[in-house]
Design an enzyme around this catalytic site. Sequence first.
Site, mmCIF file in Angstrom:
data_model
loop_
_atom_site.group_PDB
_atom_site.id
_atom_site.type_symbol
_atom_site.label_atom_id
_atom_site.label_comp_id
_atom_site.label_asym_id
_atom_site.label_seq_id
_atom_site.Cartn_x
_atom_site.Cartn_y
_atom_site.Cartn_z
ATOM 1 C CG ASP A 1 -9.263 2.650 -0.455
ATOM 2 O OD1 ASP A 1 -8.763 1.570 -0.832
ATOM 3 O OD2 ASP A 1 -8.679 3.439 0.319
ATOM 4 C CG ASP B 1 -2.218 0.723 1.007
ATOM 5 O OD1 ASP B 1 -2.312 1.496 0.041
ATOM 6 O OD2 ASP B 1 -3.145 0.549 1.827
#
Length: 744
Positions: free
Chosen positions: A561, A499
């Site tokens: 997301d 990430d």
Amino acid sequence: MVARKLALCLFPAWALGQSNVKWITVEDGPAPSFSLASTSISYQFHVDPWTLDLIHDHWGGYAAETVPQDPGNLSGWGGQYTYRLREFPDSGRGDFRTPAIHIQHASGDTVSAFAYTGYEVKAGKPGLPGLPATYGDEEEVSTLIVHLYDEYSAISADLYYSIFPEHNAIARSFRLTNKGNSTATVLRASSWSIDTPNEELDLIDLRGDWANEAHINRRSVGYGEQGFRSTAGYSSAFHNPFFALAPPSTTESQGPATGYSLIYTGSFAANIERWSTGWVRVLLGLNPLHLSWPLKPDDTFTSPEVVSTYSEKGFSGMSQSLHSLFKHQLSRSNYTFKTRPPLLNSWEGLGFDFNHSSMVELAQGAADLGCTLFVNDDGWFGTDYPRDNDTLGLGDWTPQKKKFPEGLGPYVDDVNAITVANSSSKLSFGLWVEPEMVNPESDLYVAHPDWVLHAGPHNRTLVRNQLVLNLGLPEVQDYIINTIEKILDSANIDYIKWDNNRGQHELSSPAANHAYILGMYRVIDNLTTTHPEILWEGCASGGGRFDAGLLHYWPQSWTSDNTDGLDRLQIQFGTSYAYPPSAMGCHVSAVPNGQVGRITPLAFRSAVASMCGSYGLELDPKHLTQEELDVIPGLISLQQEINPFVINGDFYRLALPDQSNWPAAMFALPDASAGVLFVFQVRYGTKPLPQPVKLKGLDADAKYKLTGDAYETTLSGSTLMNTGLSLAWPHADYQSIILKLERL
Ligand SMILES: *[C@@H]1O[C@H](CO)[C@@H](O)[C@H](O)[C@H]1NC(C)=O
Ligand SMILES: *[C@@H]1O[C@H](CO)[C@@H](O)[C@H](O)[C@H]1NC(C)=O
Ligand SMILES: *[C@@H]1O[C@H](CO)[C@@H](O)[C@H](O)[C@H]1NC(C)=O
Ligand SMILES: *[C@@H]1O[C@H](CO)[C@@H](O)[C@H](O)[C@H]1NC(C)=O
Ligand SMILES: *[C@@H]1O[C@H](CO)[C@@H](O)[C@H](O)[C@H]1NC(C)=O
Ligand SMILES: *[C@@H]1O[C@H](CO)[C@@H](O)[C@H](O)[C@H]1NC(C)=O
Ligand SMILES: *[C@@H]1O[C@H](CO)[C@@H](O)[C@H](O)[C@H]1NC(C)=O
Ligand SMILES: *[C@@H]1O[C@H](CO)[C@@H](O)[C@H](O)[C@H]1NC(C)=O
């Protein structure tokens, strides 16, 4: 104008014959003409005999002859260079458009005078040192290298052009070498630059933001400069380093279109400039606000690569060429053509609140539903600064004692001991990391406050309570390599989700961003070379780094997301303009959706996620209803059944979510033997009735069996493509139909 003397002595002897490399033709002489061509594309330019400047002739569909498109002696108030269609526009000699290359010399001036000196042709394609790039063998690609030299600054420029005939693609990059005695500064470097004749054109790019990625943005190219850029330090969700150019008449399936993609993860800029002549300059490369790259004597600077594909079959054709190029000639992962394991990720289910036993329980729930991979997201690490929330612990990649008293190894062994429902396979394990970041509250920051990106006395701005490590520093690169190696040594890990949750603010110099990106590529190249067995997934708060640079190393990337089924349709269709659906990571999460609060049926969310290479659940099965628990195994097994078509098929956008209440797309295997169709109904209404869904990529003469969602029929390819399917929909919003196609 005084004609420049042709530097004939600089011609290497071997350059004086006709090129003997496939797909590249050179009409030789002191001012040669170059053509890279397959049966469907041509890229052409020539050397102007008076100025030794490179003049662009054509990029697009195949053309048998090279016909210069500028009159050569147009006059006006601009300098002579203003009135040429240029291939590598430098600055300061009266071309008033934005240059591709802008260099400040030690004297302070920024005038460059690159002139042609020679060329080479090569079968295959040389690599780009330190940068991700397309690759291929002699049967797949040929390369032309054109040498230029600026005698005033003693800087040479080598322009690399490669043609991939199978994918209708051209790749370009260049190398500057300082052959002088003083340091110059590269202020601007656009890897791709062409000047096109006066044509009506639309610019199509992907704009967005966090949780709102990849909106298709189409406008006409007017006079003046238009474009977009990232100064975020990364490719970013604001603007993707991709665009397409096409006449206003081009649609999804018809008309010419060129697509451009920068194989790079840092700040970038795209500039499209229509000049007084109507000509359009097309630039794509590094962002001048994040460059100022010092070029010391004997140093070489390599620009990242841009690839461009041409199609006469509209945007679907353009995207298919990019997809096939990326899958076959860019991605290095051996997962690229493999089906991906259905997974369950812990984030939306447990957040930071877990331990060994609650994670194993979640893993058991995943296996009971048919998932074969369990992923432990954020929150597993931190010793003195336990990562129980996002204020602390980033940088300290040791398992948290409180959560995992026995460490990662025994915990992962417990996960690996779980049997996947109705099978003999055991659950595999994946782990989340964010290695480029640090919280000020961490052992790492306390020990090395100078390891973060910063600018002298300026505040080190926090985002999500974190700072960015400076991957331009070799000691930081080695720390990350060693840290990840230690984690991989400590437990049986099959998958890593990498990430990256913030942009770059304070930089010690504009060049720090490119230095960072080169360091990051060194780290990722090292780890993926040592660990090809790991399934690596990129992630940057969703699609913040969905770019061709990282696709070189990692086969898949988290797409957004935002996991809302409806928003995801737009995000995934948009992302597919540039990137193959096989590279998208897509999950089914609980409702109401955490980002937008919308409630959509489970089958709809699952169908949307099934259009991606990597499918997963992002929820806690404990909070599901019995009905949902009963349905999910069937959704996963359907997804697994169609995953090979998503991974290996050609992708056709049949109806865009921006334009239709019934968005549709399909995958067809390249030999048309099988495929899968996805159709969605966003809202139910009494009128109008749905448009027939006209399929693509099938064998017109063959019969196909269609099955799925209580539907079964046999029709010929011609009927499916020309009449289309009229599907019956329930009287309900957010519906989906998945049909498998099999040639009989
Ligand atoms: C230059 O301009 C003149 C007049 O506009 C034209 O006749 C001639 O063909 C042009 N081209 C060249 C290469 O001289
Ligand atoms: C660099 O310096 C050397 C030694 O002083 C000199 O011979 C040479 O001409 C210089 N080169 C350039 C390009 O200025
Ligand atoms: C692990 O977490 C669960 C759920 O929060 C809790 O019930 C349990 O006591 C914890 N176990 C340990 C050993 O801390
Ligand atoms: C396992 O098989 C049972 C009985 O056929 C079925 O009800 C269940 O859904 C299956 N589970 C999975 C994950 O396939
Ligand atoms: C974050 O977690 C730490 C360590 O458990 C705790 O001390 C701190 O109060 C938490 N902060 C917030 C904002 O929850
Ligand atoms: C820098 O940080 C300090 C301490 O947090 C704060 O008082 C100050 O206002 C900040 N300065 C700027 C320019 O933001
Ligand atoms: C990876 O980096 C380490 C540490 O710098 C080095 O020892 C190793 O040789 C590198 N491996 C590869 C494959 O680049
Ligand atoms: C990927 O390739 C490496 C060697 O290049 C091999 O060890 C590994 O097993 C391969 N993984 C898969 C999934 O094929």
